[in-house]
Design a protein around this motif. Structure first.
Motif, mmCIF file in Angstrom:
data_model
loop_
_atom_site.group_PDB
_atom_site.id
_atom_site.type_symbol
_atom_site.label_atom_id
_atom_site.label_comp_id
_atom_site.label_asym_id
_atom_site.label_seq_id
_atom_site.Cartn_x
_atom_site.Cartn_y
_atom_site.Cartn_z
ATOM 1 N N LEU A 155 72.054 17.887 55.409
ATOM 2 C CA LEU A 155 71.427 18.133 56.707
ATOM 3 C C LEU A 155 70.031 18.725 56.537
ATOM 4 N N LEU A 156 69.886 19.688 55.636
ATOM 5 C CA LEU A 156 68.575 20.284 55.399
ATOM 6 C C LEU A 156 67.577 19.223 54.933
ATOM 7 N N ASP A 157 67.999 18.369 54.004
ATOM 8 C CA ASP A 157 67.097 17.333 53.503
ATOM 9 C C ASP A 157 66.760 16.322 54.598
ATOM 10 N N ALA A 158 67.725 16.014 55.468
ATOM 11 C CA ALA A 158 67.459 15.095 56.583
ATOM 12 C C ALA A 158 66.462 15.714 57.558
ATOM 13 N N GLU A 159 66.587 17.023 57.808
ATOM 14 C CA GLU A 159 65.648 17.709 58.697
ATOM 15 C C GLU A 159 64.238 17.696 58.112
ATOM 16 N N LEU A 160 64.120 17.958 56.807
ATOM 17 C CA LEU A 160 62.808 17.915 56.160
ATOM 18 C C LEU A 160 62.242 16.507 56.178
ATOM 19 N N LEU A 161 63.090 15.517 55.895
ATOM 20 C CA LEU A 161 62.623 14.131 55.875
ATOM 21 C C LEU A 161 62.168 13.684 57.267
ATOM 22 N N ALA A 162 62.844 14.152 58.300
ATOM 23 C CA ALA A 162 62.419 13.812 59.661
ATOM 24 C C ALA A 162 61.000 14.300 59.916
ATOM 25 N N GLU A 163 60.698 15.532 59.502
ATOM 26 C CA GLU A 163 59.346 16.081 59.672
ATOM 27 C C GLU A 163 58.342 15.289 58.836
ATOM 28 N N VAL A 164 58.730 14.942 57.605
ATOM 29 C CA VAL A 164 57.849 14.154 56.736
ATOM 30 C C VAL A 164 57.578 12.790 57.354
ATOM 31 N N TYR A 165 58.632 12.130 57.843
ATOM 32 C CA TYR A 165 58.466 10.796 58.433
ATOM 33 C C TYR A 165 57.530 10.830 59.635
ATOM 34 N N LEU A 166 57.686 11.805 60.495
ATOM 35 C CA LEU A 166 56.814 11.910 61.667
ATOM 36 C C LEU A 166 55.371 12.148 61.247
ATOM 37 N N ALA A 167 55.169 12.938 60.180
ATOM 38 C CA ALA A 167 53.814 13.175 59.677
ATOM 39 C C ALA A 167 53.239 11.915 59.037
ATOM 40 N N MET A 168 54.070 11.183 58.293
ATOM 41 C CA MET A 168 53.622 9.965 57.619
ATOM 42 C C MET A 168 53.195 8.891 58.612
ATOM 43 N N THR A 169 53.859 8.842 59.755
ATOM 44 C CA THR A 169 53.641 7.757 60.715
ATOM 45 C C THR A 169 52.839 8.200 61.921
#
Length: 239
Positions: A155-169
């Motif tokens: 869950l923690l990694d999914a939360e971080l990845l969500a923030e990364v994805y929004l920043a990437m796109t």
């Protein structure tokens, strides 16, 4: 648009060697906003984790012994991800484990239950060739704090990845938004776009225009008449 950012933790690296999923973490994103409607389950894999994997996630056999088996959470999980776009970092790894679990249940492969899968590792390599593109490296690059991440957690990694994805796109936003036929009008390519009439345009006041001209005067003076914002545009050649 509904997207699910997904991560798993496992007992080892190879599902074909009998390794199993021990944790699933999912974060829901709707129209580029985190909804808080997340999915998180620990799972009893009915086996021990390999030593290397245990050092990564820290989830012991004892801790997982009273957790539900994958078959017990499978239907709830499938309903949660159904028809969504799934976003995973290094998707082949997680998909191999999900497919193995689904195969045990006699279900089609995971991709058959969702609309599509986006691999952020592939996208990161395209955007940042030759650079480190692990989740930690991307958090550093996009200034997303991961100081609380001492061990991997789904869950923690999914939360971080969500923030990364929004920043990437982030650069994908534009005035033309795909809305579907019901909400927009078709353009030349057949895609529906938002009606531009709904965009509010604020006219500059006389005071703001005067301040703008004064700024251009200073730029023009400091650049000795080379202010590009006052350069004459050559007429287009119509021959």
């Amino acid at each position: 648009m509904r997207q699910i950012v997904l991560d798993t933790e496992t007992t080892g690296l190879n599902p074909r060697a009998g390794n199993r999923i021990i944790e699933v973490g999912c974060v829901e994103v709707v129209n580029r906003r985190l909804t808080g409607n997340n999915f998180h389950r620990y799972i009893n894999p009915e086996r021990d984790s390999e030593e290397g994997a245990l050092q990564v996630h820290g989830l012991t056999t004892e801790f997982l012994s009273d957790k539900p088996k994958f078959a017990e959470i499978a239907e709830e999980f499938r309903e949660y991800v159904k028809d969504a776009e799934i976003i995973i970092h290094n998707a082949p790894f997680d998909l191999a484990f999900l497919d193995a679990e689904f195969e045990r249940l006699g279900w089609p492969a995971f991709i058959k239950h969702v609309s599509e899968v986006t691999d952020t590792l592939v996208r990161a390599k395209e955007m940042h060739p030759g650079k480190r593109n692990s989740l930690d490296a991307l958090c550093d690059r996009y200034e997303i704090s991961n100081s609380h991440r001492t061990l991997h957690g789904a869950l923690l990694d999914a939360e971080l990845l969500a923030e990364v994805y929004l920043a990437m796109t982030r650069g994908q936003e534009s005035f033309s938004i795909d809305l579907g036929e019901a909400d927009g009008h078709a353009d030349g390519s057949g895609a529906a776009v938002a009606a531009l009439e709904s965009i509010i345009v604020l006219q500059a006041s006389a005071e703001e225009l005067a301040e703008h001209e004064a700024t251009l005067d200073r730029v023009d003076k400091e650049s000795k008449g080379a202010c590009v914002w006052r350069a004459e545009v050559a007429p287009a050649n119509t021959n």
